[in-house]
Write a protein that holds these residues in place. Structure first.
Motif, PDB file in Angstrom:
ATOM      1  N   VAL A 142       0.842  -1.190   0.000  1.00  0.00           N
ATOM      2  CA  VAL A 142       0.000   0.000   0.000  1.00  0.00           C
ATOM      3  C   VAL A 142       0.877   1.241   0.000  1.00  0.00           C
ATOM      4  CG1 VAL A 142      -1.956  -1.105   1.112  1.00  0.00           C
ATOM      5  CG2 VAL A 142      -0.157  -0.121   2.522  1.00  0.00           C
ATOM      6  N   GLY A 143       0.342   2.330  -0.518  1.00  0.00           N
ATOM      7  CA  GLY A 143       1.088   3.577  -0.572  1.00  0.00           C
ATOM      8  C   GLY A 143       0.949   4.394   0.686  1.00  0.00           C
ATOM      9  N   ASP A 144       1.008   3.770   1.847  1.00  0.00           N
ATOM     10  CA  ASP A 144       0.779   4.438   3.124  1.00  0.00           C
ATOM     11  C   ASP A 144       2.020   4.526   4.003  1.00  0.00           C
ATOM     12  OD1 ASP A 144      -2.093   4.862   2.855  1.00  0.00           O
ATOM     13  OD2 ASP A 144      -2.254   2.691   2.974  1.00  0.00           O
ATOM     14  N   ARG A 145       3.196   4.304   3.401  1.00  0.00           N
ATOM     15  CA  ARG A 145       4.488   4.376   4.109  1.00  0.00           C
ATOM     16  C   ARG A 145       4.715   3.220   5.065  1.00  0.00           C
ATOM     17  NH1 ARG A 145       6.055   9.789   6.914  1.00  0.00           N
ATOM     18  NH2 ARG A 145       4.602   8.886   8.394  1.00  0.00           N
ATOM     19  N   PHE A 146       3.669   2.472   5.388  1.00  0.00           N
ATOM     20  CA  PHE A 146       3.792   1.344   6.304  1.00  0.00           C
ATOM     21  C   PHE A 146       3.404   0.065   5.579  1.00  0.00           C
ATOM     22  CE2 PHE A 146       3.278   4.979   9.067  1.00  0.00           C
ATOM     23  CZ  PHE A 146       4.142   4.725  10.122  1.00  0.00           C
ATOM     24  N   SER A 147       3.998  -1.029   6.005  1.00  0.00           N
ATOM     25  CA  SER A 147       3.640  -2.307   5.412  1.00  0.00           C
ATOM     26  C   SER A 147       2.257  -2.730   5.873  1.00  0.00           C
ATOM     27  CB  SER A 147       4.666  -3.383   5.798  1.00  0.00           C
ATOM     28  OG  SER A 147       4.534  -3.746   7.163  1.00  0.00           O
TER      29      SER A 147
END
Length: 529
Positions: A142-147
C-alpha cells in the motif's frame, strides 16, 4: 560488520538516499549473518556475569537489522523479476502509461524502515491522472508508508485499546509504530470493507437445529454540535502555557464557560447502537447443547438494519422462512424490537428476557411491601413460581386487585398506584412474549445475558469511557472491526481486504491505499436486505 543502520522517514544520510544493488545487499546480508554468529560467540565467552535479558535485547537488534537487509534484497530482486517482461509503454482501460525512472521509497516494516526502488509507470495524455508502481501492485504494497502487517496489527490493537494506547503498545514490539492519526485512518479504511465482508462471509459449519437471536441496544457518547465546531473550525495559533497545570485554565478561557445542565440532562449525548448475537443449539435427548458458532454484529444504523442483517445471516445458515426450523428471538421488551421481529421473523418464537420481567415485579412489590423485608422477598418468590409456570395472567390479576385496594389518597398512594399501573401495562402488552413454561420445557433461552455481555465487551469496554466523544460513522468502523475480531474472523477479513484491494489495483492500474481520512456512511437497509 556492525548492525544495519536504522533508517528514518524524516532524515537520512546522503549515502543511504539511493537503495543498494542486489549484489551489495547480498554481501551486506552475509555480513549481518556473520555478526549474529559473532554476537553469540562473544557473549558466551565472556568471563564476567551476564544476563540472558541483555543478550536477548542485543540479539533482537541484530536480527531486526538482518531482516531489514533481507527485505531490501527481496524487493530489489522482485523488482528485477517484475520489470523484466514489463512493457515500456502500455494501455489499460483506455489509459496510456509510459515507464519512468525508478523512484526510491522508504517503507516501515515490522523490523523497521527499509529503502528500496521501484519503477514508476506514468500516465500520459491530456486527462492524465496518476500512475502506479508495478512492484507495489504485484506485491500488494500500500502507498501508506507502512507495510500491510504493521497497519493491520495497529488496527487490531485499536479494536481493543484507544488509539493512543494502541500506538504505545505496538511501539513495544516494532521499532517504528504508526501515529494515532495513521492508526485511526487505517481503522476507517478497513471499516469501508466491513459491510461487504459480512455479506459474503460463508455460513459457519456444524450448526445446531435451533437458532437463537438476541437483540439489545447500547449508547456511545457522541460529540455535540458545539464540540464538532471546535474540531472542524479554523484553529488559531496560540502560545500555550509552559506548565500542563495551566493549560486547562487556558482552554476554559478560550472556549468560555459551559452552561449548567438542567435536571435530567445528560452530558453523554449518546447515539444508540443495536447489538445482535446469533448462535445455534444442538439437540441431545431432551436438552439443547450450545452455544454453537456464536457470532456478533453491531451497528449504529437504524434498528431495522440489524434485523435485516439477522434475517440475511439466518437464511445463510439454513434457517430461512420455509425451512421449518425453530428460531427463538430474545429481546428486552423494546417495542421497536417487537415490531421488527414480527416483520422479519414472523415464524420465530419471540420471548422477553425474564430478568427484565422480574425487575418489574420488584418495582411492583416495593409498592406493596417495605423494601428489604421478608414479606417482599416471599411475595417475589411466589410471583417467580407463577412466572416460570406460565401463569402471567394470575400475576396481572393480583396486581390489579392490589392496586384497587390502595386508596386514591394518602401519603405516597398516588405514586404507588401509578407505578403499579405502569407494571400492569408492561405485562399486559407482553403476555404473548412470556411463555416461560414452554421455554423451560423446550430447554430454550430464558434471558438475554449473552447479548448484554456482548454489549459490555464490544461497545462498553472500547467506546464508552470518560472523555470520549465519537462521531457515529467513525465509531461504526471501530465497533464493526471489534465484532469481526471477537468472532475470530480477523485473519480471514484481512485476507479478504488485501486480496480485494490488490485485485482492484491490478485491474485499474492504480496505487493501493488503505488509509482513509473519511469514514464510510452508516449502512442502509438496501445494503442489508
Amino acid at each position: 560488520m556492525g548492525e544495519q543502520a536504522h533508517l528514518s522517514l524524516v532524515k537520512r544520510p546522503p549515502e543511504e538516499d539511493e537503495p543498494l544493488t542486489a549484489t551489495a545487499l547480498r554481501q551486506r546480508l552475509q555480513m549481518q549473518a556473520a555478526a549474529v554468529a559473532t554476537l553469540a560467540d562473544e557473549w558466551a565467552a565472556r568471563e564476567e556475569p551476564i544476563s540472558f535479558k541483555d543478550f536477548e535485547k542485543a540479539l533482537r537488534t541484530l536480527v531486526f537489522a538482518f531482516a531489514r537487509v533481507a527485505i531490501m534484497l527481496f524487493l530489489a530482486l522482485r523488482e528485477e523479476t517484475v520489470m523484466r517482461t514489463y512493457p515500456s509503454k502500455m494501455e489499460c482501460a483506455g489509459r496510456r502509461f509510459r515507464r519512468a525512472p525508478a523512484i526510491p521509497r522508504s517503507l516501515t516494516t515490522l523490523f523497521g524502515v527499509v529503502r528500496y526502488a521501484r519503477t514508476y509507470m506514468r500516465e500520459v495524455g491530456h486527462d492524465a491522472r496518476r500512475g502506479f508502481h508495478p512492484l507495489d501492485v504485484a506485491l500488494g504494497l500500500v502507498g501508506d508508508r507502512f507495510s500491510w502487517n504493521v497497519l493491520t496489527m495497529a488496527a487490531r490493537l485499536a479494536t481493543k485499546l484507544s488509539f493512543a494506547e494502541a500506538k504505545a503498545t505496538l511501539a513495544s514490539f516494532v521499532p517504528d509504530a504508526p501515529s494515532t492519526e495513521v492508526i485511526e485512518q487505517t481503522v476507517l479504511g478497513l471499516g469501508r470493507h466491513t459491510a461487504d465482508w459480512f455479506e459474503q462471509a460463508p455460513a459457519p459449519q456444524g450448526d445446531g437445529e435451533v437458532l437463537v437471536i438476541m437483540f439489545d441496544g447500547k449508547g456511545a457518547p457522541t460529540a455535540t454540535e458545539s464540540e464538532l465546531s471546535r474540531r472542524r473550525g479554523k484553529r488559531r495559533r496560540q502560545q500555550l502555557p509552559a506548565s500542563p497545570r495551566h493549560r486547562g485554565r487556558h482552554r476554559r478561557r478560550r472556549y468560555g464557560k459551559k452552561p449548567r445542565r438542567n435536571k435530567g440532562d445528560k452530558s453523554k449525548n449518546a447515539r444508540m447502537a443495536t447489538m445482535v448475537v446469533m448462535f445455534t443449539l444442538k439437540r441431545h435427548g431432551k436438552k439443547l447443547l450450545g452455544p454453537i458458532n456464536r457470532k456478533l454484529y453491531a451497528s449504529f444504523a437504524v434498528k431495522k438494519h440489524a434485523f435485516a442483517i439477522a434475517r440475511r445471516e439466518a437464511n445463510k445458515r439454513g434457517f430461512g422462512p420455509g425451512a421449518g426450523k425453530l428460531i427463538q428471538i430474545v429481546t428486552d421488551g423494546d417495542p421497536d424490537f417487537a415490531t421488527y421481529a414480527t416483520e422479519y421473523f414472523p415464524e420465530a418464537m419471540h420471548s422477553l428476557d425474564v430478568m427484565h420481567v422480574i425487575e418489574k415485579l420488584w418495582t411492583a412489590g416495593e409498592c406493596l411491601f417495605r423494601e428489604g423485608t421478608d414479606p417482599l422477598r416471599q411475595w417475589i418468590d411466589a410471583q417467580k413460581d407463577r412466572l416460570y409456570g406460565g401463569k402471567v395472567d394470575e400475576i396481572i390479576a393480583e396486581l390489579c386487585q392490589r392496586r384497587h385496594a390502595i386508596a386514591p389518597t394518602g401519603p405516597g398512594n398516588k405514586g404507588k398506584r401509578e407505578r403499579l399501573l405502569s407494571v400492569i401495562g408492561y405485562l399486559q402488552k407482553r403476555v404473548h412474549q412470556m411463555p416461560y413454561d414452554k421455554i423451560i420445557k423446550q430447554d430454550l433461552e430464558l434471558g438475554s445475558g449473552a447479548v448484554e455481555g456482548a454489549i459490555k465487551n464490544i461497545i462498553g469496554k472500547r467506546c464508552d469511557h470518560g472523555g470520549m466523544r465519537w462521531i457515529e460513522e467513525r465509531v461504526e468502523a471501530v465497533v464493526q472491526l471489534r465484532c469481526i475480531e471477537a468472532n475470530g474472523d480477523w485473519d480471514h477479513f484481512i485476507e479478504f481486504v488485501h486480496d480485494r484491494m490488490r485485485a482492484n489495483a491490478q485491474r485499474d492500474s492504480a496505487r493501493l491505499r488503505l488509509q482513509s481520512s473519511m469514514p464510510a456512511e452508516l449502512p442502509s437497509l438496501l445494503k442489508a436486505a
